[in-house]
Motif scaffolding. Structure first.
Motif, short mmCIF file in Angstrom:
data_model
loop_
_atom_site.label_atom_id
_atom_site.label_comp_id
_atom_site.label_asym_id
_atom_site.label_seq_id
_atom_site.Cartn_x
_atom_site.Cartn_y
_atom_site.Cartn_z
N GLY A 81 -24.23 -29.45 -0.78
CA GLY A 81 -24.75 -28.09 -0.70
C GLY A 81 -25.27 -27.61 -2.04
O GLY A 81 -26.34 -26.99 -2.13
N LEU A 82 -24.52 -27.90 -3.11
CA LEU A 82 -24.97 -27.51 -4.46
C LEU A 82 -26.30 -28.18 -4.79
O LEU A 82 -27.19 -27.57 -5.39
CB LEU A 82 -23.90 -27.88 -5.49
N TYR A 83 -26.40 -29.46 -4.45
CA TYR A 83 -27.61 -30.24 -4.77
C TYR A 83 -28.82 -29.68 -4.06
O TYR A 83 -29.90 -29.48 -4.66
CB TYR A 83 -27.38 -31.70 -4.40
N GLN A 84 -28.65 -29.39 -2.73
CA GLN A 84 -29.77 -28.87 -1.97
C GLN A 84 -30.18 -27.48 -2.46
O GLN A 84 -31.37 -27.15 -2.53
CB GLN A 84 -29.42 -28.82 -0.47
N GLU A 85 -29.20 -26.68 -2.86
CA GLU A 85 -29.51 -25.36 -3.40
C GLU A 85 -30.26 -25.48 -4.73
O GLU A 85 -31.21 -24.74 -4.99
CB GLU A 85 -28.21 -24.55 -3.60
N GLY A 86 -29.83 -26.47 -5.54
CA GLY A 86 -30.51 -26.70 -6.83
C GLY A 86 -31.95 -27.11 -6.63
O GLY A 86 -32.86 -26.62 -7.34
N LEU A 87 -32.19 -27.99 -5.64
CA LEU A 87 -33.57 -28.43 -5.35
C LEU A 87 -34.41 -27.26 -4.87
O LEU A 87 -35.58 -27.11 -5.23
CB LEU A 87 -33.57 -29.54 -4.28
N SER A 88 -33.80 -26.42 -4.02
CA SER A 88 -34.54 -25.28 -3.49
C SER A 88 -34.94 -24.32 -4.61
O SER A 88 -36.09 -23.87 -4.68
CB SER A 88 -33.67 -24.55 -2.46
N LEU A 89 -34.01 -24.04 -5.49
CA LEU A 89 -34.31 -23.16 -6.62
C LEU A 89 -35.34 -23.79 -7.56
O LEU A 89 -36.19 -23.10 -8.13
CB LEU A 89 -33.02 -22.83 -7.38
N PHE A 90 -35.24 -25.12 -7.74
CA PHE A 90 -36.20 -25.84 -8.61
C PHE A 90 -37.62 -25.71 -8.06
O PHE A 90 -38.57 -25.48 -8.80
CB PHE A 90 -35.79 -27.31 -8.72
N SER A 91 -37.72 -25.84 -6.73
CA SER A 91 -39.04 -25.75 -6.11
C SER A 91 -39.63 -24.34 -6.25
O SER A 91 -40.85 -24.17 -6.21
CB SER A 91 -38.97 -26.15 -4.64
N GLN A 92 -38.74 -23.34 -6.41
CA GLN A 92 -39.19 -21.96 -6.60
C GLN A 92 -39.34 -21.61 -8.08
O GLN A 92 -39.59 -20.45 -8.42
CB GLN A 92 -38.16 -21.01 -5.95
N LYS A 93 -39.16 -22.62 -8.93
CA LYS A 93 -39.32 -22.48 -10.38
C LYS A 93 -38.31 -21.50 -10.99
O LYS A 93 -38.56 -20.85 -12.00
CB LYS A 93 -40.75 -22.05 -10.75
N GLU A 94 -37.17 -21.39 -10.32
CA GLU A 94 -36.07 -20.61 -10.90
C GLU A 94 -35.22 -21.58 -11.72
O GLU A 94 -34.17 -22.06 -11.28
CB GLU A 94 -35.26 -19.93 -9.79
N TRP A 95 -35.71 -21.88 -12.89
CA TRP A 95 -35.16 -22.99 -13.66
C TRP A 95 -33.69 -22.79 -14.03
O TRP A 95 -32.86 -23.71 -13.83
CB TRP A 95 -35.97 -23.20 -14.94
N LEU A 96 -33.34 -21.63 -14.53
CA LEU A 96 -31.97 -21.44 -15.01
C LEU A 96 -30.97 -21.43 -13.86
O LEU A 96 -29.87 -22.00 -13.96
CB LEU A 96 -31.88 -20.14 -15.79
N ASN A 97 -31.33 -20.77 -12.71
CA ASN A 97 -30.44 -20.78 -11.56
C ASN A 97 -30.28 -22.18 -11.00
O ASN A 97 -29.19 -22.61 -10.60
CB ASN A 97 -30.96 -19.84 -10.47
N SER A 98 -31.38 -22.90 -10.98
CA SER A 98 -31.32 -24.28 -10.51
C SER A 98 -30.43 -25.12 -11.42
O SER A 98 -29.64 -25.95 -10.96
CB SER A 98 -32.73 -24.86 -10.45
N LEU A 99 -30.54 -24.87 -12.72
CA LEU A 99 -29.75 -25.63 -13.69
C LEU A 99 -28.26 -25.43 -13.47
O LEU A 99 -27.46 -26.37 -13.58
CB LEU A 99 -30.15 -25.21 -15.11
N GLU A 100 -27.86 -24.18 -13.09
CA GLU A 100 -26.44 -23.90 -12.86
C GLU A 100 -25.90 -24.76 -11.72
O GLU A 100 -24.77 -25.28 -11.77
CB GLU A 100 -26.25 -22.41 -12.55
N GLU A 101 -26.67 -24.92 -10.65
CA GLU A 101 -26.23 -25.71 -9.50
C GLU A 101 -26.03 -27.18 -9.89
O GLU A 101 -25.01 -27.79 -9.55
CB GLU A 101 -27.25 -25.60 -8.36
N PHE A 102 -27.00 -27.70 -10.61
CA PHE A 102 -26.90 -29.12 -10.98
C PHE A 102 -25.78 -29.35 -11.99
O PHE A 102 -25.09 -30.38 -11.95
CB PHE A 102 -28.24 -29.59 -11.57
N GLU A 103 -25.57 -28.40 -12.90
CA GLU A 103 -24.50 -28.57 -13.89
C GLU A 103 -23.12 -28.52 -13.25
O GLU A 103 -22.18 -29.19 -13.71
CB GLU A 103 -24.63 -27.50 -14.98
N GLU A 104 -22.96 -27.72 -12.17
CA GLU A 104 -21.68 -27.69 -11.48
C GLU A 104 -21.35 -29.05 -10.88
O GLU A 104 -20.20 -29.50 -10.94
CB GLU A 104 -21.70 -26.61 -10.39
#
Length: 880
Positions: A103-126
């Motif tokens: 779930g974290l990974y898919q959320e990170g990809l979704s945020l990445f595709s929306q160019k929300e870099w910092l929010n996406s980074l939080e998901e991947f770092e978790e």
């Protein structure tokens, strides 16, 4: 410090601007079309005059910086290819708990595709922090690296990518390696990038991924100026991926590399193929300007002009590129006014300024002095290169002799320059101008400042010389102190001694004058002030027969005095040296030129000797006829009369020679009379004037003197009576001749050369009398004495004896050797030799060899009479 001063004798390397490789010639104004290596600037030689002598200065141009390359087109290989936008499809919402790794990974990809870099980074770092054993761990590391790149934290991203590549198990292994190399290139670590590409090619960069890697490889090689490797990568790209969207851009890049590699013949087909296919105007212009560059490189001015016109007609996006092409086209055709016109068309002020800079650099090399000084740019276009324009203008004015203008420009250059090298050069230029205008006080003050400002200068001896000269002209005692500071190995060391010698001479200090002159003579034998020192040194070498060294000394003097008249004694010595070295044509030319300025008997006599050695007897007669108009003593006239007769005799102009000898005889006081009788006897014999022959011949034989003259006359008398069929009288003279030879051979002081010649002559008489065995023994004795000048004649007599004693094997061998030894035999003599060889083979029953000789004779001789005789002999041979 780079040497830049005015120089004279033995100039070291002139101030230069290094030329770049030939492939840059259309790009770099600092080079000259189609030349490589170092380029010497134009030079001029001036003279600084003083009351004690004139001292030459070779004016050299100012030190200027090397100009960078200047392209007509923008390079397509200078920019790093874009990093691909990696992506992974996002699964439809509905995954299980958001806190799970998936779930974290898919959320990170979704945020990445929306160019929300910092929010996406939080998901991947978790995931990275809390789920290291998860299947999404390494993928999260990859996406973290991509986000870090986007937010400017490339160093951390690089560490992550290195970790991922090292595991070899990442889902994004290729993408990680690609990004790693991309970051390495961005940091300009090109060697490391190339190393990684080669390393990863074994296990990561499989053929399917080459399309993304090859552009990076080409870029890396290009940045390292490894152009062939860059081109190889592009060619491979074209071959393996012909349908790639970047195909056209790659083709333009290939054309550019072909041009840079001086392979315009390969660039032209690409230009022709794609110029009508490109819709992008920027790509099209770049391709067309590569073609213009090739035309300029190949000096195809007509094609370059046509292409520039064609580009303009198409409707251009970059007018400056067309103007620049026309600028260089006219520049390299040495049309500075037209080049200036195109500079004025530039819309970009910086481009105009840079082009003016290049024009002035090139113009100074080409010595467009009047153009440079008549078309000075506006002040606003000089900003940034004042330290170049003012020295250029100063040098141009100086070469034009406009001293005041040159002085002004050099002062400006000195004011604007922050380079110690340039400052030193400009100050010395000013000193030179002050010396030229006799402003010695100003020169002294400036040189004093130079001694302080440039303590480490390698040119201090040069400065001290001019400082001493200026002080000497002012009558200051400091002149001697200054000259003592000049190093013994300085180029001005002999100038110093010459000036001091003249200075002491003016003071009538004879001891010092002699000491300084002796020092000059011994230490500086190449000095242009020591013509007589050169002469006496060369004369000494000549006297001990070191002719080559003497010639070298004289040539050194002549090299340094091209505009000076050579003294009579030196002309004569040089000609005698060349004569001893058997450089007769060179000696004749030297004397011919000298006699136009120095009508002197000694030179005439020497030239007569050399012309006789060259067997140019007609020139001898012409020379003597002209020289009889000189002021001569009676003895000198007699020499010329006799020499003229000798020349006519050698030309077989018998009647003229007889008249000349009779003229000599009428004006002779007894010297050489017997020799003249001999010559007249020989001429009378040739002219079949029997009465005069006998009269003159008996005068030679009168007194029974045994020498070559009497022996020659005895031979003529024996021949004369043989022709009269008077065998008795013939033998009388031959017996007397052989008696003379016997007497001379008993002389213990006879040289080997003279003895060999005497034995040869004796053997010739023996052969004539049929005494072949005795003749052969004498010929062997003569051959042992190794007189090379008569070896051919000795062999000829041995062949004669062998042939007449029917020793055909020996005769054939001897005559074959004669033909081999002397390639340029007179036709009749060669014909007789070959005929005797063939006859000898026939007598030995070697018919095949005889046949071969006759066939050779048919090939070698065109004379109808000879060919008729050969065919007759061949017919006889067939019947045997």
């Amino acid at each position: 410090m780079q040497r830049f001063l005015y120089t004279r004798k033995h100039p070291k390397s002139s101030v230069i601007i290094k030329m770049v490789s030939k492939r840059w010639i259309v790009l770099f104004l600092g080079s000259v079309l189609l030349f490589n290596g170092n380029l010497s600037w134009g030079e001029d030689v001036h003279t600084i005059s003083s009351k004690f002598g004139d001292f030459p200065l070779k004016i050299e141009p100012p030190v200027l910086p090397e100009l960078p390359p200047d392209f007509l087109f923008e390079s397509g290989l200078l920019n790093l290819p874009r990093l691909p936008e990696w992506n992974e499809p996002v699964q439809p919402k509905g995954w299980s708990l958001f806190s799970s790794p998936e779930g974290l990974y898919q959320e990170g990809l979704s945020l990445f595709s929306q160019k929300e870099w910092l929010n996406s980074l939080e998901e991947f770092e978790e995931i990275i922090d809390d789920h290291k054993e998860s299947l999404f761990y390494q993928a999260s590391l990859f996406w973290k690296s991509q986000i870090l790149i986007k937010i400017g934290k490339e160093k951390v991203a690089l560490e992550i990518l290195q970790q991922l590549v090292s595991t070899q198990h990442s889902k994004y292994l290729f993408q990680s390696a690609h990004t790693l190399i991309w970051l390495t290139l961005k940091q300009k670590e090109y060697s490391k990038a190339i190393q990684d590409i080669e390393q990863f090619s074994n296990n990561i960069f499989t053929p399917v991924y080459l399309k993304e890697i090859l552009p990076l490889k080409a870029f890396a090689y290009f940045q390292q100026n490894r152009l062939p490797e860059a081109l190889e990568a592009l060619i491979k790209m074209q071959a393996q991926f012909p349908n790639d969207p970047n195909h056209l851009e790659n083709s333009i890049q290939m054309a550019e590399l072909y041009f840079r590699l001086e392979q315009c013949e390969k660039a032209y087909p690409l230009i022709k193929e794609f110029q009508d296919k490109l819709n992008n105007p920027f790509q099209l212009e770049r391709l067309l300007f590569i073609g213009v560059s090739c035309d300029l490189y190949l000096q195809d001015w007509k094609s370059a002009q046509h292409q520039l016109n064609s580009i303009e007609e198409r409707g251009i996006t970059n007018e400056n590129a067309v103007y620049k092409g026309n600028f260089y086209l006219n520049l390299w055709q040495n049309q500075p006014e037209k080049a200036w016109f195109w500079i004025e068309q530039f819309k970009d002020a910086n481009l105009k300024k840079e082009s003016l800079r290049r024009l002035y650099h090139y113009g100074l090399k080409q010595q467009w002095l009047e153009f440079l000084t008549n078309t000075i740019p506006e002040q606003s276009f000089l900003t940034g290169w004042e330290t170049e324009i003012y020295p250029i203008l100063g040098h141009a004015y100086e070469l034009l002799g406009q001293i005041n203008h040159a002085y002004e420009q050099y002062q400006k250059a000195l004011f604007h320059s922050d380079s110690q090298v340039m400052k030193e050069q400009m100050m010395f230029h000013l000193v030179v101008l002050e010396l030229k205008t006799l402003n010695y006080n100003k020169a002294v003050q400036r040189l004093k400042k130079m001694f302080v400002d440039f303590l480490e200068s390698t040119n201090k001896s040069e400065y001290f010389f001019w400082y001493g000269l200026a002080q000497g002209e002012l009558g200051s005692p400091y002149a001697i102190l200054a000259f003592n500071q000049i190093k013994p190995d300085s180029e001005r060391a002999d100038d110093k001694l010459y000036y001091l010698e003249r200075l002491y001479h003016s003071q009538q200090n004879w001891d010092k004058t002699g000491q300084v002159f002796s020092q000059l003579l011994s230490q500086y034998p190449q000095s242009p002030f020591l013509v007589w020192a050169y002469y006496y040194r060369a004369e000494g070498l000549f006297s001990v027969k070191e002719y080559k060294r003497a010639k070298k000394i004289l040539e050194e003097w002549e090299q340094n005095h091209k505009d000076s008249q050579m003294p009579l004694q030196m002309v004569e010595l040089w000609a005698r040296t060349l004569k001893e070295l058997q450089l007769l044509d060179e000696a004749n030319h030297l004397l011919g030129e000298a006699l136009q300025k120095l009508p002197n008997f000694s030179l005439v006599r020497l030239r007569v000797q050399i012309l006789n050695q060259l067997k140019k007897y007609k020139e001898t007669i012409q020379l003597i006829s002209a020289s009889l108009n000189f002021t001569l003593t009676e003895k000198e006239k007699k020499y010329l009369y006799l020499s003229r007769a000798e020349a006519a005799f050698s030309l077989h102009e018998r009647q003229a020679a007889r008249d000349y000898y009779l003229e000599v005889l009428e004006n002779n006081d007894g010297e050489d009379v017997r020799y003249i009788y001999h010559q007249l006897a020989q001429l009378a014999y040739d002219l079949k004037d029997n009465q005069e022959f006998e009269t003159m011949g008996f005068k030679v034989l009168d007194g029974e003197i045994i020498d070559n003259l009497s022996n020659n006359i005895l031979i003529l008398f024996s021949n004369y009576h043989a022709q009269q069929n008077d065998k008795k009288q013939e033998m009388v003279y031959l017996d007397r001749l052989m008696s003379n030879y016997d007497f001379e051979l008993k002389n213990a002081k006879l040289s080997e050369t003279a003895k060999s010649e005497l034995l040869y002559k004796y053997a010739k008489i023996k052969n004539r009398l049929g005494m072949y065995k005795e003749a052969d023994i004498m010929l062997d004795q003569a051959a042992v004495l190794d007189n090379q000048e008569i070896q051919f004649d000795i062999l000829k007599e041995k062949g004669f004896g062998a042939f007449h004693t029917k020793n055909y094997e020996k005769a054939a061998a001897v005559y074959l050797k004669l033909v081999y030894l002397k390639k340029e035999l007179p036709p009749q003599e060669k014909f007789d030799f070959l005929k005797k060889i063939a006859y000898s083979y026939r007598e030995m029953k070697q018919f095949k060899e005889a046949w071969a000789i006759y066939q050779k004779m048919l090939r070698d001789f065109d004379d109808k009479k000879m060919r008729k005789e050969i065919k007759k002999l061949l017919k006889q041979l067939k019947q045997q």
